[in-house]
Write an enzyme that holds these catalytic residues in place. Sequence first.
Site, short mmCIF file in Angstrom:
data_model
loop_
_atom_site.label_atom_id
_atom_site.label_comp_id
_atom_site.label_asym_id
_atom_site.label_seq_id
_atom_site.Cartn_x
_atom_site.Cartn_y
_atom_site.Cartn_z
N ASP A 16 30.75 40.56 40.42
CA ASP A 16 31.63 40.11 39.34
C ASP A 16 30.85 39.53 38.16
O ASP A 16 29.66 39.25 38.26
CB ASP A 16 32.59 39.03 39.87
CG ASP A 16 33.75 39.65 40.63
OD1 ASP A 16 33.99 40.85 40.49
OD2 ASP A 16 34.43 38.89 41.37
N ARG A 33 32.81 34.05 47.93
CA ARG A 33 33.24 32.92 47.10
C ARG A 33 34.42 32.17 47.71
O ARG A 33 34.54 30.95 47.55
CB ARG A 33 33.57 33.40 45.69
CG ARG A 33 32.31 33.77 44.91
CD ARG A 33 32.60 34.50 43.62
NE ARG A 33 33.49 33.75 42.75
CZ ARG A 33 34.11 34.27 41.68
NH1 ARG A 33 33.92 35.54 41.36
NH2 ARG A 33 34.90 33.52 40.95
N ARG A 45 29.86 46.41 43.82
CA ARG A 45 29.85 45.72 42.53
C ARG A 45 29.64 44.23 42.70
O ARG A 45 29.79 43.68 43.80
CB ARG A 45 31.13 46.00 41.76
CG ARG A 45 32.38 45.92 42.60
CD ARG A 45 33.61 46.24 41.76
NE ARG A 45 34.22 47.49 42.15
CZ ARG A 45 35.45 47.89 41.75
NH1 ARG A 45 36.16 47.12 40.95
NH2 ARG A 45 35.94 49.03 42.14
#
Lengths: 250, 250
Positions: free
Chosen positions: A55, A201, A53
């Site tokens: 975000d 991140r 996935r």
Amino acid sequence: MKRRMKATIAYDGTNFSGYQVQPNQRTVQEEIEKVLTVMHKNEKIVQVTASGRTDARVHATGQVLHFDTTLSIPLDRYAHALNVQLPSDIRVVKVEEVASDFHARYNVHGKRYRYIWSCEKVQSPFRRFYATPTNGVTPDVEEMKKAAQYILGTHDFSCFCAANTSVVDKVRTVTALEFEWHGNELHMIITGNGFLYNMVRIIAGTLWEVGIGKRNSAQLKDIVASINRTTAGKTAPPQGLYLETVYYPE
Amino acid sequence: MKRRMKATIAYDGTNFSGYQVQPNQRTVQEEIEKVLTVMHKNEKIVQVTASGRTDARVHATGQVLHFDTTLSIPLDRYAHALNVQLPSDIRVVKVEEVASDFHARYNVHGKRYRYIWSCEKVQSPFRRFYATPTNGVTPDVEEMKKAAQYILGTHDFSCFCAANTSVVDKVRTVTALEFEWHGNELHMIITGNGFLYNMVRIIAGTLWEVGIGKRNSAQLKDIVASINRTTAGKTAPPQGLYLETVYYPE
């Protein structure tokens, strides 16, 4: 005849609540499944499986997914057939026919991500959803490169993993971590065999703190060794992140 | 003390119904006037005057406007003071103090616009609001350059002016008209002393038709001489257009 298809897709994550289906949210997966299901005459929901996935607000230029199709659309027209029905913030770049046991998630060999900071003093309004603004701050990239050396290789990357994860084995291998200037924008390009939740991140946020002198590069050694999320820096904002390539064995 | 200010601004035109105030529409002018009026304690509406308007979805990297201020904000902080209150799709690039008789529209000496076509086969989702897709068609730029020669110079440009205009004198001078490739994107850069309503988009649309062989370059001579909008090509879509520079006498 049932065929298994591998699709490479790009999406502008700005107006999505991420890749994966969630109730009452606009997601990339749902948009694609809706189009495929209509194309397959609504017989049943055509499910797609992605490499992983992304975000909300995170972008992709080379996300990969697989699905099974019973349609006889020729391979060279399949991408176009999807694109005419998909919203313009998702584009199918390529569709290939693969072996029936190909799995977009289980077969992943590695991934490459890109993180972009926009170092202009006044941020371009055209980049507001596509790069992280630094308000004119230009980081010390040489220090960021030194710090990056401690991240390369195989480690338990608990320090760079969001706390709310169910993954047990946090050992991953980072094979490359590079920086490039593109005009006023700094790109961090990271390649590895797999990434934990928010890992790119958190690495971006931590190396940024090195770049602006809030930490020194040698501290990265201790951060990695700590196996503890609280020792690393802040999670960098989503809009600077791009899933660029997903690698599979030949 | 009242000061006259000249502001250079950039905006992403995607979510605006154009530059100029219109009832019940989101416009660039209204957003700026709202912020200036609040900064001036709502004593009266602070009006801004731009070099000219831009249409819905058209962008600007160097639009210029003027307004009068009674605030004592230092010049080097004025742009920042506006940017912290403006929405992120408008950015003030520069604020200068000018003579009290400076007028952003009447004093315009010339303008430069840029028009961008994206010639990728599958359009990047990141460029959907910022370039005009050609669906993979690559035009013959040499023919477009030949055609452009007939546009250079001083002409009555009625052929490139939208029919619904109140302007009487349609004589303008185009001083430069150039093409550049930036990767898969073709840029047309046009400079002149002034432009009629939709003039750049009609020139772009007409030269595009030359580029794809729908017209030949020599026809441009007759089109310009016709002084008749119906002889020229279609108006190119707004999202490829950027107001880049407004020139004033030194």
